[in-house]
Design a protein around this motif. Structure first.
Motif, PDB file in Angstrom:
ATOM      1  N   ARG A  74       0.886  -1.169   0.000  1.00 12.05           N
ATOM      2  CA  ARG A  74       0.000   0.000   0.000  1.00 12.05           C
ATOM      3  C   ARG A  74       0.926   1.221   0.000  1.00 12.05           C
ATOM      4  O   ARG A  74       1.932   1.238   0.693  1.00 12.05           O
ATOM      5  CB  ARG A  74      -0.900  -0.005   1.223  1.00 12.05           C
ATOM      6  CG  ARG A  74      -1.575  -1.364   1.433  1.00 12.05           C
ATOM      7  CD  ARG A  74      -2.980  -1.267   1.933  1.00 12.05           C
ATOM      8  NE  ARG A  74      -3.537  -2.585   2.207  1.00 12.05           N
ATOM      9  CZ  ARG A  74      -4.215  -3.319   1.333  1.00 12.05           C
ATOM     10  NH1 ARG A  74      -4.407  -2.894   0.104  1.00 12.05           N
ATOM     11  NH2 ARG A  74      -4.700  -4.507   1.663  1.00 12.05           N
ATOM     12  N   SER A 150      -7.855 -10.104  -7.572  1.00  8.54           N
ATOM     13  CA  SER A 150      -8.541  -9.994  -6.270  1.00  8.54           C
ATOM     14  C   SER A 150      -9.250 -11.310  -5.984  1.00  8.54           C
ATOM     15  O   SER A 150      -9.954 -11.823  -6.859  1.00  8.54           O
ATOM     16  CB  SER A 150      -9.566  -8.863  -6.316  1.00  8.54           C
ATOM     17  OG  SER A 150     -10.444  -8.969  -5.215  1.00  8.54           O
ATOM     18  N   ILE A 151      -9.086 -11.820  -4.780  1.00 11.02           N
ATOM     19  CA  ILE A 151      -9.800 -13.070  -4.480  1.00 11.02           C
ATOM     20  C   ILE A 151     -11.292 -12.829  -4.309  1.00 11.02           C
ATOM     21  O   ILE A 151     -12.086 -13.764  -4.344  1.00 11.02           O
ATOM     22  CB  ILE A 151      -9.258 -13.781  -3.211  1.00 11.02           C
ATOM     23  CG1 ILE A 151      -9.495 -12.932  -1.960  1.00 11.02           C
ATOM     24  CG2 ILE A 151      -7.799 -14.155  -3.375  1.00 11.02           C
ATOM     25  CD1 ILE A 151      -9.363 -13.731  -0.676  1.00 11.02           C
ATOM     26  N   ASP A 152     -11.680 -11.559  -4.118  1.00  8.45           N
ATOM     27  CA  ASP A 152     -13.081 -11.259  -3.771  1.00  8.45           C
ATOM     28  C   ASP A 152     -14.050 -11.387  -4.948  1.00  8.45           C
ATOM     29  O   ASP A 152     -15.257 -11.436  -4.732  1.00  8.45           O
ATOM     30  CB  ASP A 152     -13.186  -9.831  -3.220  1.00  8.45           C
ATOM     31  CG  ASP A 152     -12.482  -9.680  -1.883  1.00  8.45           C
ATOM     32  OD1 ASP A 152     -12.010 -10.688  -1.354  1.00  8.45           O
ATOM     33  OD2 ASP A 152     -12.391  -8.549  -1.390  1.00  8.45           O
ATOM     34  N   MET A 194     -13.341 -14.263   3.590  1.00 10.06           N
ATOM     35  CA  MET A 194     -13.051 -12.880   3.203  1.00 10.06           C
ATOM     36  C   MET A 194     -14.159 -12.326   2.302  1.00 10.06           C
ATOM     37  O   MET A 194     -14.968 -13.076   1.754  1.00 10.06           O
ATOM     38  CB  MET A 194     -11.697 -12.791   2.521  1.00 10.06           C
ATOM     39  CG  MET A 194     -10.545 -12.811   3.514  1.00 10.06           C
ATOM     40  SD  MET A 194      -8.972 -12.516   2.707  1.00 10.06           S
ATOM     41  CE  MET A 194      -7.893 -12.335   4.114  1.00 10.06           C
ATOM     42  N   GLY A 195     -14.132 -11.045   2.116  1.00  9.36           N
ATOM     43  CA  GLY A 195     -15.129 -10.364   1.284  1.00  9.36           C
ATOM     44  C   GLY A 195     -15.749  -9.225   2.067  1.00  9.36           C
ATOM     45  O   GLY A 195     -16.765  -9.394   2.714  1.00  9.36           O
ATOM     46  N   ARG A 196     -15.062  -8.072   2.028  1.00 16.67           N
ATOM     47  CA  ARG A 196     -15.539  -6.920   2.809  1.00 16.67           C
ATOM     48  C   ARG A 196     -16.845  -6.355   2.243  1.00 16.67           C
ATOM     49  O   ARG A 196     -17.750  -6.014   2.961  1.00 16.67           O
ATOM     50  CB  ARG A 196     -14.477  -5.823   2.805  1.00 16.67           C
ATOM     51  CG  ARG A 196     -13.671  -5.781   4.075  1.00 16.67           C
ATOM     52  CD  ARG A 196     -12.681  -4.665   4.023  1.00 16.67           C
ATOM     53  NE  ARG A 196     -11.799  -4.777   2.853  1.00 16.67           N
ATOM     54  CZ  ARG A 196     -10.516  -4.514   2.855  1.00 16.67           C
ATOM     55  NH1 ARG A 196      -9.942  -4.117   3.950  1.00 16.67           N
ATOM     56  NH2 ARG A 196      -9.789  -4.625   1.765  1.00 16.67           N
ATOM     57  N   GLU A 250     -16.925 -11.612   5.657  1.00 16.80           N
ATOM     58  CA  GLU A 250     -16.471 -10.716   6.740  1.00 16.80           C
ATOM     59  C   GLU A 250     -17.238  -9.394   6.734  1.00 16.80           C
ATOM     60  O   GLU A 250     -17.329  -8.721   7.762  1.00 16.80           O
ATOM     61  CB  GLU A 250     -14.960 -10.458   6.638  1.00 16.80           C
ATOM     62  CG  GLU A 250     -14.554  -9.791   5.349  1.00 16.80           C
ATOM     63  CD  GLU A 250     -13.052  -9.586   5.218  1.00 16.80           C
ATOM     64  OE1 GLU A 250     -12.381  -9.457   6.238  1.00 16.80           O
ATOM     65  OE2 GLU A 250     -12.582  -9.551   4.070  1.00 16.80           O
ATOM     66  N   HIS A 284      -6.127 -15.432   5.928  1.00 12.94           N
ATOM     67  CA  HIS A 284      -5.261 -15.365   4.750  1.00 12.94           C
ATOM     68  C   HIS A 284      -4.932 -16.711   4.128  1.00 12.94           C
ATOM     69  O   HIS A 284      -4.309 -16.761   3.056  1.00 12.94           O
ATOM     70  CB  HIS A 284      -3.999 -14.579   5.080  1.00 12.94           C
ATOM     71  CG  HIS A 284      -4.292 -13.109   5.254  1.00 12.94           C
ATOM     72  ND1 HIS A 284      -4.885 -12.617   6.389  1.00 12.94           N
ATOM     73  CD2 HIS A 284      -4.122 -12.063   4.427  1.00 12.94           C
ATOM     74  CE1 HIS A 284      -5.050 -11.307   6.256  1.00 12.94           C
ATOM     75  NE2 HIS A 284      -4.602 -10.948   5.075  1.00 12.94           N
ATOM     76  N   ARG A 287      -5.978 -16.709   0.691  1.00  9.56           N
ATOM     77  CA  ARG A 287      -5.214 -15.974  -0.322  1.00  9.56           C
ATOM     78  C   ARG A 287      -3.895 -16.652  -0.665  1.00  9.56           C
ATOM     79  O   ARG A 287      -3.136 -16.163  -1.490  1.00  9.56           O
ATOM     80  CB  ARG A 287      -4.969 -14.554   0.178  1.00  9.56           C
ATOM     81  CG  ARG A 287      -5.705 -13.563  -0.670  1.00  9.56           C
ATOM     82  CD  ARG A 287      -5.787 -12.195  -0.117  1.00  9.56           C
ATOM     83  NE  ARG A 287      -4.550 -11.572   0.272  1.00  9.56           N
ATOM     84  CZ  ARG A 287      -4.513 -10.420   0.945  1.00  9.56           C
ATOM     85  NH1 ARG A 287      -5.611  -9.807   1.275  1.00  9.56           N
ATOM     86  NH2 ARG A 287      -3.369  -9.872   1.268  1.00  9.56           N
TER      87      ARG A 287
HETATM   88  O1  F6P Z   1      -9.383  -7.450  -1.183  1.00  3.50           O
HETATM   89  C1  F6P Z   1      -8.947  -8.732  -0.912  1.00  3.50           C
HETATM   90  C2  F6P Z   1      -8.988  -9.041   0.543  1.00  3.50           C
HETATM   91  O2  F6P Z   1      -8.501 -10.328   0.653  1.00  3.50           O
HETATM   92  C3  F6P Z   1     -10.323  -8.861   1.264  1.00  3.50           C
HETATM   93  O3  F6P Z   1     -11.194  -9.924   1.081  1.00  3.50           O
HETATM   94  C4  F6P Z   1      -9.896  -8.684   2.695  1.00  3.50           C
HETATM   95  O4  F6P Z   1     -10.859  -8.002   3.415  1.00  3.50           O
HETATM   96  C5  F6P Z   1      -8.639  -7.907   2.550  1.00  3.50           C
HETATM   97  O5  F6P Z   1      -8.106  -8.212   1.281  1.00  3.50           O
HETATM   98  C6  F6P Z   1      -7.625  -8.158   3.611  1.00  3.50           C
HETATM   99  O6  F6P Z   1      -6.544  -7.311   3.384  1.00  3.50           O
HETATM  100  P1  F6P Z   1      -5.186  -7.343   4.183  1.00  3.50           P
HETATM  101  O7  F6P Z   1      -4.435  -8.547   3.740  1.00  3.50           O
HETATM  102  O8  F6P Z   1      -4.493  -6.090   3.788  1.00  3.50           O
HETATM  103  O9  F6P Z   1      -5.553  -7.409   5.614  1.00  3.50           O
END
Ligand code: F6P
Length: 363
Positions: A74, A150-152, A194-196, A250, A284, A287
Motif C-alpha cells: 500500500r 482480487s480473491i473477492d 473474506m469479502g468486505r 467478513e 489469509h 489468499r
Molecule cells: O481485497 C482482498 C482481501 O482479501 C479482502 O477480502 C480482505 O478483506 C482484505 O483483502 C484483507 O486485506 P489485508 O491482507 O491487507 O488485511
C-alpha cells in the motif's frame, strides 16, 4: 522500441504471477522491452532498483506460485501529486509509456488518475528541466491496461477476477475438513470468509458445500435473522443432518448497516439451539497457496491480451480492463466498471454490464 511495465498492487491473489509472466514474455516475444516494478506503487514512486528490466528467464518457474513474486504494497505517497510526479519521471527516464496494473478497484482507480494527470506531469517536469522536449513529445501520453487481481471477485464487468477460483477452492477444501469433525461431534460451525463488500466467496462456498445458512453484504438480513437462522438449522437437524454450517462474509451486516459478527452468530445458535458451536475464521489461508488451473489460465490470457491490446492499437487508448464473460475474454472500459462496482451489488449486475459495455476496438 516500445517498453511495457507491470506492477501488482493491493492485496495479492493467486494467478498474479501467471499474469506477470505472460506480460513479460509477450512483450519480449514482440521485440519490446519489459519492466517489472517491484512492490507496487511504492516501486513506481521510488524507482531505482525497484524497476527492473526483465529477461525471459526472470519469470521462469513462477507460474505455479501463489502471491506475487514482484511484491505488492500500500503506498501513501502515490495518493499525493508529488509522489505521482516522481512516478512519472521514473517511467519517462526509462522510455516506458505502457503500464499494466494488476490489482483491485483502488489500484486501478489510481492508475486512471495517473493517466489523466500525465500531461501535467510533462509540463511540470519540463519546467523543472528534468526531461527534454524530445522525450516529452515522444512519450506525450501513457497507456494503461488493468487486470483484476482480487480473491473477492468484486469487479463489475468481468465474471471472474484473478485469484477468486483458487480462494474458493481453498475455502471449500477447509469446509470439507471441518465437516467430518463437525458431524462426528454433532457440532455447529460458523465459518468466516473474506469479502468486505462482496459476498461472492461466501455464497459460492455455501452452494458448493451445502451450508445451512449464509450471510453476505449484498443481502442484509432484517432484525429477525437469529430466529430465521435458528429455525433453518433446527429443521435441517430434524431431517437427520448431524452438523450445522453457517458461512459468513467478513462484510456481513444487517439492514441498518450494523455488522453481524461470527461471535453474535455463535451466541444465537448456542442460546437458542444449545449446540456446541465453534467459530473458524479462515483469514489469509484463502489468499495463499498454488493457483488453480483456472487462475493460471485467466492470468496468462489476460496478461497476454493486455500487451496485445496495446500493440495492436497504435497511439493513445483509453484505460481498459481485461476480463472474461462466459467463455469469452473481453475488454471493458476501466472507469465505467469501477464506477458501477462502487454503486451496485456486484453479484447482480456484473454479467449484464459485461454485455452492455464490451469494447470491440480502442475506446
Ligand atoms: O481485497 C482482498 C482481501 O482479501 C479482502 O477480502 C480482505 O478483506 C482484505 O483483502 C484483507 O486485506 P489485508 O491482507 O491487507 O488485511
Amino acid at each position: 522500441r516500445r517498453a511495457f511495465a507491470v506492477l501488482t498492487s493491493g492485496g495479492d491473489s493467486q494467478g498474479m504471477n501467471a499474469a506477470v509472466r505472460a506480460i513479460v514474455r509477450v512483450a519480449l516475444y514482440n521485440y519490446c522491452d519489459a519492466y517489472a516494478i517491484y512492490e507496487g506503487y511504492v516501486g513506481l514512486v521510488n524507482g531505482g532498483s525497484f524497476i527492473k528490466k526483465m529477461g525471459w528467464g526472470d519469470v521462469s518457474g513462477i507460474l505455479s506460485q501463489g502471491g506475487t513474486v514482484i511484491g505488492t504494497a500500500r503506498c501513501a505517497e502515490f495518493r499525493d501529486y508529488p509522489g505521482r510526479l516522481k512516478a512519472a519521471l521514473n517511467l519517462l527516464e526509462r522510455g516506458i509509456n505502457n503500464l499494466i496494473v494488476i490489482g483491485g478497484d483502488g489500484s486501478l482507480t489510481g492508475a486512471d488518475l495517473f493517466k489523466r494527470e500525465w500531461p501535467q506531469y510533462l509540463k511540470d517536469l519540463l519546467q523543472q528541466k528534468a526531461i527534454s522536449e524530445e522525450l516529452a513529445q515522444r512519450l506525450s501520453y501513457i497507456n494503461i491496461v488493468g487486470l483484476v487481481g482480487s480473491i473477492d471477485n468484486d469487479l463489475c464487468g468481468t465474471d471472474n477476477t484473478i485469484g477468486a477460483d483458487t480462494a474458493l477452492k481453498r475455502i471449500v477444501e477447509s469446509i470439507d475438513s471441518i465437516s467430518s469433525t463437525a458431524a462426528s461431534h454433532q457440532r455447529s460451525f460458523v465459518l468466516e470468509v473474506m469479502g468486505r463488500n462482496c459476498g461472492y466467496l461466501a455464497l459460492m462456498a455455501a452452494i458448493a458445500s451445502g451450508a445451512d445458512w449464509t450471510f453476505i453484504p449484498e443481502q442484509p438480513h432484517g432484525d429477525d435473522w437469529r430466529v430465521a437462522m435458528c429455525d433453518e438449522l433446527k429443521r435441517n437437524r430434524e431431517r437427520g443432518r448431524r452438523m450445522s454450517l453457517v458461512i459468513m462474509a467478513e462484510g456481513a451486516r444487517d439492514r441498518s448497516g450494523t455488522p453481524i459478527t461470527a461471535e453474535q452468530v455463535k451466541q444465537a445458535i448456542d442460546s437458542t439451539l444449545h449446540h456446541d458451536t465453534r467459530i473458524t475464521v479462515l483469514g489469509h489461508v484463502q489468499r495463499g497457496g498454488a493457483p488453480t488451473v483456472y487462475d493460471r489460465v485467466l492470468g496468462t490470457v489476460c496478461g497476454a491480451r493486455a500487451v496485445q491490446y496495446l500493440l495492436h492499437n497504435a497511439g493513445q487508448v483509453r484505460p481498459v480492463v481485461m476480463g472474461v464473460s462466459g467463455s469469452k475474454y473481453i475488454t471493458i472500459p476501466l472507469m465505467e466498471s469501477i464506477a458501477l462496482t462502487q454503486s451496485v451489488p456486484v453479484a447482480i449486475k456484473s454479467k449484464e454490464f459485461a454485455r452492455a459495455v464490451e469494447l470491440r476496438g480502442p475506446g
